[in-house]
Design a protein around this motif. Structure first.
Motif, PDB file in Angstrom:
ATOM      1  N   ASN A 188       0.840  -1.199   0.000  1.00 55.86           N
ATOM      2  CA  ASN A 188       0.000   0.000   0.000  1.00 55.86           C
ATOM      3  C   ASN A 188       0.875   1.249   0.000  1.00 55.86           C
ATOM      4  O   ASN A 188       2.073   1.218   0.331  1.00 55.86           O
ATOM      5  N   LEU A 189       0.278   2.393  -0.356  1.00 51.12           N
ATOM      6  CA  LEU A 189       1.037   3.620  -0.532  1.00 51.12           C
ATOM      7  C   LEU A 189       1.666   4.104   0.768  1.00 51.12           C
ATOM      8  O   LEU A 189       2.754   4.683   0.767  1.00 51.12           O
ATOM      9  N   SER A 190       0.998   3.876   1.893  1.00 55.06           N
ATOM     10  CA  SER A 190       1.551   4.325   3.182  1.00 55.06           C
ATOM     11  C   SER A 190       2.853   3.599   3.488  1.00 55.06           C
ATOM     12  O   SER A 190       3.836   4.210   3.930  1.00 55.06           O
ATOM     13  N   ASP A 191       2.876   2.283   3.282  1.00 56.25           N
ATOM     14  CA  ASP A 191       4.107   1.523   3.521  1.00 56.25           C
ATOM     15  C   ASP A 191       5.221   1.973   2.583  1.00 56.25           C
ATOM     16  O   ASP A 191       6.384   2.075   2.991  1.00 56.25           O
ATOM     17  N   LEU A 192       4.865   2.219   1.332  1.00 57.01           N
ATOM     18  CA  LEU A 192       5.873   2.670   0.370  1.00 57.01           C
ATOM     19  C   LEU A 192       6.414   4.037   0.765  1.00 57.01           C
ATOM     20  O   LEU A 192       7.625   4.295   0.693  1.00 57.01           O
ATOM     21  N   HIS A 193       5.530   4.924   1.215  1.00 55.76           N
ATOM     22  CA  HIS A 193       5.945   6.257   1.640  1.00 55.76           C
ATOM     23  C   HIS A 193       6.903   6.158   2.831  1.00 55.76           C
ATOM     24  O   HIS A 193       7.940   6.842   2.887  1.00 55.76           O
ATOM     25  N   THR A 194       6.579   5.285   3.785  1.00 60.00           N
ATOM     26  CA  THR A 194       7.437   5.092   4.960  1.00 60.00           C
ATOM     27  C   THR A 194       8.816   4.567   4.542  1.00 60.00           C
ATOM     28  O   THR A 194       9.849   5.023   5.063  1.00 60.00           O
ATOM     29  N   LEU A 195       8.846   3.605   3.608  1.00 60.06           N
ATOM     30  CA  LEU A 195      10.107   3.046   3.140  1.00 60.06           C
ATOM     31  C   LEU A 195      10.967   4.116   2.490  1.00 60.06           C
ATOM     32  O   LEU A 195      12.175   4.229   2.774  1.00 60.06           O
ATOM     33  N   LEU A 196      10.379   4.937   1.637  1.00 66.15           N
ATOM     34  CA  LEU A 196      11.153   5.952   0.920  1.00 66.15           C
ATOM     35  C   LEU A 196      11.667   7.028   1.883  1.00 66.15           C
ATOM     36  O   LEU A 196      12.818   7.476   1.757  1.00 66.15           O
ATOM     37  N   ILE A 197      10.835   7.432   2.822  1.00 61.95           N
ATOM     38  CA  ILE A 197      11.270   8.433   3.800  1.00 61.95           C
ATOM     39  C   ILE A 197      12.441   7.898   4.628  1.00 61.95           C
ATOM     40  O   ILE A 197      13.406   8.615   4.933  1.00 61.95           O
ATOM     41  N   SER A 198      12.378   6.606   4.974  1.00 61.07           N
ATOM     42  CA  SER A 198      13.454   6.005   5.773  1.00 61.07           C
ATOM     43  C   SER A 198      14.776   5.965   5.016  1.00 61.07           C
ATOM     44  O   SER A 198      15.838   5.866   5.631  1.00 61.07           O
ATOM     45  N   GLN A 199      14.710   6.031   3.696  1.00 60.27           N
ATOM     46  CA  GLN A 199      15.927   6.019   2.876  1.00 60.27           C
ATOM     47  C   GLN A 199      16.381   7.437   2.512  1.00 60.27           C
ATOM     48  O   GLN A 199      17.247   7.602   1.657  1.00 60.27           O
ATOM     49  N   GLY A 200      15.796   8.423   3.183  1.00 55.96           N
ATOM     50  CA  GLY A 200      16.243   9.796   2.998  1.00 55.96           C
ATOM     51  C   GLY A 200      15.525  10.575   1.920  1.00 55.96           C
ATOM     52  O   GLY A 200      15.981  11.662   1.529  1.00 55.96           O
ATOM     53  N   TRP A 201      14.413  10.069   1.416  1.00 59.99           N
ATOM     54  CA  TRP A 201      13.676  10.788   0.379  1.00 59.99           C
ATOM     55  C   TRP A 201      13.029  12.041   0.962  1.00 59.99           C
ATOM     56  O   TRP A 201      12.491  12.025   2.067  1.00 59.99           O
ATOM     57  N   THR A 202      13.065  13.112   0.192  1.00 57.16           N
ATOM     58  CA  THR A 202      12.332  14.334   0.501  1.00 57.16           C
ATOM     59  C   THR A 202      11.526  14.723  -0.729  1.00 57.16           C
ATOM     60  O   THR A 202      11.555  14.025  -1.753  1.00 57.16           O
ATOM     61  N   TRP A 203      10.833  15.853  -0.617  1.00 58.51           N
ATOM     62  CA  TRP A 203      10.083  16.305  -1.787  1.00 58.51           C
ATOM     63  C   TRP A 203      11.023  16.617  -2.950  1.00 58.51           C
ATOM     64  O   TRP A 203      10.654  16.480  -4.115  1.00 58.51           O
ATOM     65  N   VAL A 204      12.271  17.020  -2.642  1.00 64.66           N
ATOM     66  CA  VAL A 204      13.245  17.292  -3.695  1.00 64.66           C
ATOM     67  C   VAL A 204      13.629  15.992  -4.400  1.00 64.66           C
ATOM     68  O   VAL A 204      13.725  15.944  -5.637  1.00 64.66           O
ATOM     69  N   THR A 205      13.847  14.932  -3.610  1.00 66.51           N
ATOM     70  CA  THR A 205      14.172  13.633  -4.216  1.00 66.51           C
ATOM     71  C   THR A 205      13.046  13.179  -5.137  1.00 66.51           C
ATOM     72  O   THR A 205      13.287  12.724  -6.263  1.00 66.51           O
ATOM     73  N   ALA A 206      11.812  13.300  -4.636  1.00 67.52           N
ATOM     74  CA  ALA A 206      10.660  12.869  -5.442  1.00 67.52           C
ATOM     75  C   ALA A 206      10.542  13.701  -6.710  1.00 67.52           C
ATOM     76  O   ALA A 206      10.299  13.170  -7.801  1.00 67.52           O
ATOM     77  N   LEU A 207      10.731  15.029  -6.571  1.00 69.16           N
ATOM     78  CA  LEU A 207      10.605  15.901  -7.740  1.00 69.16           C
ATOM     79  C   LEU A 207      11.686  15.589  -8.770  1.00 69.16           C
ATOM     80  O   LEU A 207      11.406  15.504  -9.976  1.00 69.16           O
ATOM     81  N   CYS A 208      12.930  15.406  -8.322  1.00 70.99           N
ATOM     82  CA  CYS A 208      14.011  15.087  -9.260  1.00 70.99           C
ATOM     83  C   CYS A 208      13.787  13.728  -9.921  1.00 70.99           C
ATOM     84  O   CYS A 208      14.063  13.563 -11.114  1.00 70.99           O
ATOM     85  N   THR A 209      13.275  12.750  -9.151  1.00 67.13           N
ATOM     86  CA  THR A 209      12.981  11.439  -9.733  1.00 67.13           C
ATOM     87  C   THR A 209      11.891  11.552 -10.788  1.00 67.13           C
ATOM     88  O   THR A 209      11.972  10.929 -11.857  1.00 67.13           O
ATOM     89  N   MET A 210      10.867  12.375 -10.496  1.00 72.74           N
ATOM     90  CA  MET A 210       9.794  12.570 -11.479  1.00 72.74           C
ATOM     91  C   MET A 210      10.316  13.259 -12.731  1.00 72.74           C
ATOM     92  O   MET A 210       9.944  12.895 -13.851  1.00 72.74           O
ATOM     93  N   VAL A 211      11.163  14.273 -12.544  1.00 73.52           N
ATOM     94  CA  VAL A 211      11.733  14.969 -13.705  1.00 73.52           C
ATOM     95  C   VAL A 211      12.569  14.005 -14.544  1.00 73.52           C
ATOM     96  O   VAL A 211      12.513  14.025 -15.783  1.00 73.52           O
ATOM     97  N   PHE A 212      13.336  13.138 -13.843  1.00 71.54           N
ATOM     98  CA  PHE A 212      14.158  12.188 -14.598  1.00 71.54           C
ATOM     99  C   PHE A 212      13.295  11.107 -15.247  1.00 71.54           C
ATOM    100  O   PHE A 212      13.660  10.557 -16.289  1.00 71.54           O
ATOM    101  N   PHE A 213      12.155  10.775 -14.632  1.00 66.74           N
ATOM    102  CA  PHE A 213      11.203   9.888 -15.301  1.00 66.74           C
ATOM    103  C   PHE A 213      10.707  10.536 -16.591  1.00 66.74           C
ATOM    104  O   PHE A 213      10.507   9.864 -17.609  1.00 66.74           O
ATOM    105  N   LEU A 214      10.510  11.861 -16.536  1.00 66.04           N
ATOM    106  CA  LEU A 214      10.010  12.567 -17.710  1.00 66.04           C
ATOM    107  C   LEU A 214      11.086  12.709 -18.776  1.00 66.04           C
ATOM    108  O   LEU A 214      10.812  12.575 -19.973  1.00 66.04           O
TER     109      LEU A 214
END
Length: 772
Positions: A696-722
């Motif tokens: 589920n999305l909550s577990d995934l969110h917890t996993l990513l946060i525990s690995q140091g993800w921030t909104w910047v990490t997510a935004l850069c990953t999305m930009v690189f996906f694009l």
């Protein structure tokens, strides 16, 4: 001999004689060992329940052959006196494919025209007297080809050795359609005319005198409404009449006196060239000196006409005669076209009666909305957001169902491996590696494509897609590109490989190349699920659920997509100013009337033609990728897996781009299919040896946060996906379409460079904000 036919076209109960084996390698030797050689008589006995393979009687034995090989075996259909091959030709938007579908139904298959590598659709049908194999050629306005697709249509009609050609026309604009009809009749190939959309003509008070048209053209004419099968009986009767009388005289178009004199000078030399093509038509083509057509003609004749000294001397004398009359090469083409247009106009004036205002109120209403100055662009953006909302919302449930189905079957495979005491490494490679990645790609990729492509095709059937090109031609012209690139860009939303293939509709080689190189700047369906997941986790929240809650992610996704469109314009302009300098070519595009789409047929054809075809290509590269991923995740050096080691090497670059080495490694391993990038990231973070479901999305969110993800990490990953390199399926398609490794490498470099620069800029800006 009729190279139009392959063994695959022979129906149960029919016979044919083999003329050529195009199969190579071990399969060729196996077929020859079974007795399948040139001049072998073959009888088709039956088709397996799922349509493949097919059984044949060969030298007294019954042999089953898969269709992929039977398509590569050329046969002479004259062995079967009651079967004829027919090419379906016509302008775009005249209902040609609808007629083909109504005639052939479920007997269709994809094949290659003899001598070319571009696919066309074939299907069979029977009349009261004969059996027919139809080939649905690409739409073309003229035999004077200006694009790869038009060249395919021209070569299929003129040099494909079909027994007859059917030219489909739109009854609501018959005069314009008659230009192609006259050109085909002038070749001398047995042909009939199908006047389609008779129901629409009646609604618009357009009257077509079919008997008079038949007399004017000296060819059979049938009126049809292709969507209604009951109108096709008369069509098949006229087709029977066409093949019963193949020796009709070619249609004679009168040209200027000087042109007629030049033709007469060449006739003694062109009459012996071919019994199939009109000597007069051949003379005109030699005078035009079109290199592409002459190459196809040389292949068809099996000789190089430039080595015929007498013929070349006659051509030079005829051209000299034209030069003395003041008719040079461009003037000659203009006069030929003028002669065809004037003849079409004259025939139409005697056979068609038009109302005072043929442009319907309904078309005018929709054009005011969809192409208007105020509503045109908002309508495009709104439709784009709606399509993505429907795709995102509708794909969740079937994706979950397919995932559950495939992964439950994985347990049965594991049990089977344990039952036979298979080695653990073999189970890991085949089940946890190859099968699991393949199952993941299919379960995630199939539902969005099965929704997006039918929606896309419905807009195409409705008549809206050409309006998108119409609306966006000015921006593309400012980039020194072509407005038709808007159509290929729209196709790229479903699959970039399909968008690259669609670039064949662009006439200019330079602009076609620009469209190919920039197609991956718009995200395909393989990137949508990951983008939506990250948007939901970091920018909209994952607490609410339901169709309405997915509207906000769809709007944010639309913003990202519009960013990709803006990048397409920018890079197109950059290419036009550097490696692909040039001015935009002339832009002409037919805006067809709005028509009610055939929803059931659209869904069926889009799934068969696009979804399953592209899914098959993706699966072919995803399977070996599963093997590589499993090896990297399970082979260790010093208690550290290869995946972790390689990720560590990429960490410095990843941090510069606002990400980490694991994310970059996932993008690299996701080359076969973008759908597996997020699962690879999860696998690496959890130190698992195989892909695991995100949960589920909550577990995934917890996993990513525990690995140091921030909104910047997510935004850069999305930009690189694009913005990153195209998937392997798209790269193979680019290599095939361009025939160049250089342009394929540039197609990798361009989006990747944009992604790296943007990610670094976002990271630097975010750190500056933190510092301030």
């Amino acid at each position: 001999m009729n190279p139009f036919l392959s063994l695959n076209d022979i129906q149960p109960g029919q016979t044919a004689r083999v003329t050529e084996l195009l199969v190579s390698g071990a399969m060729r030797r196996r077929l020859m060992d079974l007795g399948l050689t040139a001049d072998t008589q073959v009888e088709c006995l039956g088709v397996s329940p799922l349509g493949d393979p097919v059984s044949y009687r060969i030298r007294g034995a019954v042999i089953a052959i898969r269709r992929e090989y039977s398509r590569q075996i050329r046969v002479d259909g004259n062995e079967n006196k009651n079967q004829f091959s027919v090419a379906l030709a016509g302008n775009p938007n005249v209902g040609k494919s609808t007629l083909f579908n109504s005639l052939t139904g479920s007997s269709q298959h994809t094949g290659n025209w003899a001598g070319v590598t571009v696919s066309c659709f074939k299907g069979s049908c029977s009349s009261k007297k004969y059996n027919y194999v139809f080939a649905d050629l690409p739409g073309t306005y003229s035999l004077m080809a200006h694009s790869a697709e038009e060249a395919l249509a021209r070569d299929g009609i003129c040099f494909g050795n079909c027994d007859a050609a059917v030219v489909i026309c739109d009854s609501t604009c018959l005069e314009r359609n008659l230009n192609l009809v006259l050109q085909i009749l002038e070749t001398g190939i047995p042909a009939m005319v199908c006047v389609n959309f008779m129901d629409e003509a009646a609604k618009k008070n357009i009257r077509v005198d079919l008997p008079a048209l038949s007399r004017e053209l000296s060819a059979p004419v049938a009126g049809t409404t292709a969507r209604k099968k009951r109108s096709l009986e008369h069509f098949l009767d006229r087709l029977d009449e066409t093949v019963d009388h193949p020796d009709t005289e070619p249609f004679h178009i009168s040209y200027d006196a000087a042109v007629e004199q030049a033709i007469s000078m060449l006739l003694p030399f062109t009459e012996p060239l071919s019994s199939r093509l009109s000597p007069r038509w051949l003379a005109l083509r030699l005078l035009e000196n079109d290199p592409g057509l002459l190459r196809s003609l040389n292949t068809f004749l099996g000789r190089d006409l430039s080595e015929d000294d007498a013929l070349c001397q006659a051509v030079r004398q005829a051209q000299s005669h034209l030069d003395q009359a003041g008719i040079f090469e461009d003037d000659l083409k203009d006069r030929i076209v003028s002669g065809i247009v004037n003849t079409a106009e004259s025939i139409a004036s005697r056979t068609v009666s038009l109302p005072e205002k043929p442009y319907g109120k309904r078309d005018a209403f929709w054009d005011r909305i969809l192409t208007g100055r105020l509503a045109g662009y908002p309508a495009m953006i709104g439709l784009l957001a709606l399509i993505f909302w429907l795709t995102i919302t509708g794909a969740n449930y079937p994706s979950a169902l397919l995932s559950s189905l495939f992964f439950s079957f994985q347990e049965k495979l594991t049990a089977a491996f344990m039952a036979v005491n298979a080695p653990q490494w073999l189970h890991g490679i085949l089940v946890l590696g190859v099968y699991r990645v393949l199952a993941w790609v299919i379960s995630v990729m199939l539902p969005p494509m099965a929704i997006f492509f039918p929606l896309f095709t419905l807009l195409e059937d409705f008549g809206y897609l050409p309006r998108i090109a119409y609306n966006l031609d000015r921006p593309f012209q400012c980039c020194k590109a072509c407005g038709k690139q808007a159509l290929t860009m729209a196709m790229g939303f479903g699959c970039n490989a399909a968008g690259v293939t669609g670039c064949r509709i662009i006439d200019s080689p330079r602009e076609r190349l620009i469209a190919i190189l920039t197609n991956s700047f718009v995200p395909c369906n393989g990137r949508l699920p990951a983008l939506v997941t990250l948007i939901t986790l970091f920018f909209t929240g994952a607490s609410s659920a339901g169709p309405i809650s997915s509207l906000r992610p769809a709007l944010i996704l639309t913003f990202f997509i519009l960013t990709g469109v803006a990048a397409t314009f920018f890079v197109s302009r950059l290419l036009s100013a550097t490696v692909l300098k040039g001015m935009p070519s002339s832009f002409t595009l037919e805006l067809p009337p709005y028509r009610r789409p055939q929803i059931g047929r659209v869904i069926w054809r889009s799934i068969l033609d696009r979804t399953l075809f592209i899914l098959g290509r993706a699966a072919a590269v995803a399977a070996p990728a599963g093997l590589v991923i499993w090896i990297l995740a399970n082979v260790s050096i010093g208690d550290i897996s290869l995946l972790a080691r390689f990720s560590g090497y990429l960490d410095p670059i990843g941090h510069l781009m606002g990400m980490d080495g694991v994310i970059l490694m996932a993008f690299i391993l996701g080359l076969p299919a973008n759908e597996i990038v997020i699962p690879i990231i999860i696998m690496a973070y959890t130190s698992q040896g195989t892909l695991i479901e995100p949960g589920n999305l909550s577990d995934l969110h917890t996993l990513l946060i525990s690995q140091g993800w921030t909104w910047v990490t997510a935004l850069c990953t999305m930009v690189f996906f694009l913005f990153h390199w195209p998937c392997s399926t798209t790269l193979m398609t680019i290599k095939k379409e361009t025939g160049s490794l250089k342009w394929t490498c540039l197609a990798v470099l361009l989006p990747t460079a944009c992604g790296v620069i943007l990610c670094m800029a976002i990271t630097a800006f975010s750190r500056l904000l933190t510092f301030l």
